[in-house]
Design an enzyme around this catalytic site. Sequence first.
Site, PDB file in Angstrom:
ATOM      1  N   ASN A  36      48.675  91.257  69.816  1.00 25.98           N
ATOM      2  CA  ASN A  36      48.411  92.499  70.555  1.00 25.98           C
ATOM      3  C   ASN A  36      47.147  93.115  69.956  1.00 25.98           C
ATOM      4  O   ASN A  36      47.183  93.650  68.855  1.00 25.98           O
ATOM      5  CB  ASN A  36      49.623  93.439  70.388  1.00 25.98           C
ATOM      6  N   TRP A  37      46.056  93.021  70.712  1.00 26.11           N
ATOM      7  CA  TRP A  37      44.770  93.479  70.170  1.00 26.11           C
ATOM      8  C   TRP A  37      44.618  95.002  70.244  1.00 26.11           C
ATOM      9  O   TRP A  37      43.630  95.545  69.763  1.00 26.11           O
ATOM     10  CB  TRP A  37      43.620  92.809  70.920  1.00 26.11           C
ATOM     11  N   LYS A  38      45.561  95.658  70.903  1.00 25.83           N
ATOM     12  CA  LYS A  38      45.515  97.129  71.056  1.00 25.83           C
ATOM     13  C   LYS A  38      44.143  97.562  71.575  1.00 25.83           C
ATOM     14  O   LYS A  38      43.506  96.815  72.322  1.00 25.83           O
ATOM     15  CB  LYS A  38      45.874  97.808  69.730  1.00 25.83           C
ATOM     16  N   HIS A  53      55.856  98.995  74.123  1.00 26.09           N
ATOM     17  CA  HIS A  53      55.364  99.053  72.735  1.00 26.09           C
ATOM     18  C   HIS A  53      55.591 100.455  72.176  1.00 26.09           C
ATOM     19  O   HIS A  53      55.490 101.447  72.896  1.00 26.09           O
ATOM     20  CB  HIS A  53      53.874  98.692  72.688  1.00 26.09           C
ATOM     21  N   GLU A  76      60.423  95.504  66.918  1.00 26.09           N
ATOM     22  CA  GLU A  76      59.338  96.022  66.094  1.00 26.09           C
ATOM     23  C   GLU A  76      59.776  97.345  65.458  1.00 26.09           C
ATOM     24  O   GLU A  76      59.664  98.406  66.097  1.00 26.09           O
ATOM     25  CB  GLU A  76      58.094  96.262  66.956  1.00 26.09           C
ATOM     26  N   GLU A  91      53.844 102.350  70.514  1.00 26.48           N
ATOM     27  CA  GLU A  91      52.741 103.312  70.696  1.00 26.48           C
ATOM     28  C   GLU A  91      52.789 103.923  72.090  1.00 26.48           C
ATOM     29  O   GLU A  91      52.384 105.074  72.292  1.00 26.48           O
ATOM     30  CB  GLU A  91      51.406 102.605  70.398  1.00 26.48           C
ATOM     31  N   GLY A 100      51.706  98.317  61.519  1.00 27.17           N
ATOM     32  CA  GLY A 100      50.406  98.759  61.010  1.00 27.17           C
ATOM     33  C   GLY A 100      50.475  99.429  59.646  1.00 27.17           C
ATOM     34  O   GLY A 100      49.505 100.057  59.215  1.00 27.17           O
ATOM     35  N   GLY A 111      49.900  92.593  65.397  1.00 28.26           N
ATOM     36  CA  GLY A 111      48.811  93.533  65.662  1.00 28.26           C
ATOM     37  C   GLY A 111      47.584  93.178  64.847  1.00 28.26           C
ATOM     38  O   GLY A 111      46.801  92.291  65.188  1.00 28.26           O
ATOM     39  N   GLY A 112      47.414  93.855  63.719  1.00 30.42           N
ATOM     40  CA  GLY A 112      46.196  93.744  62.916  1.00 30.42           C
ATOM     41  C   GLY A 112      45.774  92.320  62.598  1.00 30.42           C
ATOM     42  O   GLY A 112      44.591  91.961  62.721  1.00 30.42           O
ATOM     43  N   SER A 146      53.545  94.240  60.683  1.00 32.15           N
ATOM     44  CA  SER A 146      52.856  93.798  59.461  1.00 32.15           C
ATOM     45  C   SER A 146      53.071  92.315  59.147  1.00 32.15           C
ATOM     46  O   SER A 146      53.160  91.934  57.982  1.00 32.15           O
ATOM     47  CB  SER A 146      53.250  94.681  58.271  1.00 32.15           C
TER      48      SER A 146
HETATM   49  C1  PEP Z   1      52.121  95.756  66.826  1.00 32.59           C
HETATM   50  O1  PEP Z   1      51.331  96.616  67.117  1.00 32.59           O
HETATM   51  O2  PEP Z   1      52.846  95.287  67.702  1.00 32.59           O
HETATM   52  C2  PEP Z   1      52.188  95.311  65.437  1.00 32.59           C
HETATM   53  C3  PEP Z   1      53.226  94.626  65.080  1.00 32.59           C
HETATM   54  O3  PEP Z   1      51.143  95.674  64.590  1.00 32.59           O
HETATM   55  P1  PEP Z   1      50.894  95.144  63.087  1.00 32.59           P
HETATM   56  O4  PEP Z   1      51.070  93.645  63.107  1.00 32.59           O
HETATM   57  O5  PEP Z   1      49.485  95.543  62.788  1.00 32.59           O
HETATM   58  O6  PEP Z   1      51.891  95.809  62.226  1.00 32.59           O
END
Ligand code: PEP
Length: 251
Positions: free
Chosen positions: A9-11, A95, A167, A97, A173, A234-235, A213
């Site tokens: 997920n590149w957000k 998600h 999640e 967010e 994050g 994510g990251g 993470s």
């Molecule tokens: C996400 O946004 O779905 C996520 C899991 O982010 P991260 O891997 O950066 O924690």
Amino acid sequence: MRKPIIAGNWKMNLLQREAVALVDGLKPLVAAVDTVDIVVCPTYTALSATGKALEGANIQMGAQNVYVKASGAYTGEISPDMLKDTGCEWAIIGHSERRHILGETDALLNEKLHFALANGLKVMFCIGELLEERQGGQMNDVLTTQVTEGLKGISAAQLDNVVLAYEPVWAIGTGEVATPEQAEEVHVFVRALVKDLFGAAAAEAMRIQYGGSVKAENAGELISKPNVDGFLVGGAALKADSFAGIINAAK
Ligand code: PEP
């Protein structure tokens, strides 16, 4: 045997040329992988360019969101057909967010799920508790509501095109990953919920990703748990080598 699914997920990151450079870097690193479904989810403006760059590759594409109408006066929203037009096969729905920053409710997310599936998208449907909900002993109630309300009215057959992504919001994050035991415990709980709602076969077939993470260093241990069927990342999905490291650890 459930095929693992690992999605990035590149957000709200990456311009078109950066998105294309990322997938151009990723393709050779995962070209030999056929035991894992790989998905990248760019921002809307990079979907077309990324879709073209992915032609012929073993990497699927998804959107980070979708709306509940086919077209019309819905400023700023996007329809399943528009997403499919760019090469998307998937959409992320729910998600944290979007739940917590954009205020999307279980009812809206359920509507989105119905509309996306009815219009030919596959869905990664996200659930997860806040830290205070976990600490306050409400985690199971929160997850039960998110699964029950989120999947309301969906048929067992439609579930073939749904992946659940657990999640925990406190792990997204933050660098604070759930332990493999914590992830497994929740995945077992969620699978039991799916069994209650849709029966044993649907529960057994349901892929449940972990997100929060995830990195190449922790991916192997997490996915060694029997109920962890992949990741939503994510990251670490924003760099070809770190995302490929997670995929190769899972493979
Ligand atoms: C996400 O946004 O779905 C996520 C899991 O982010 P991260 O891997 O950066 O924690």
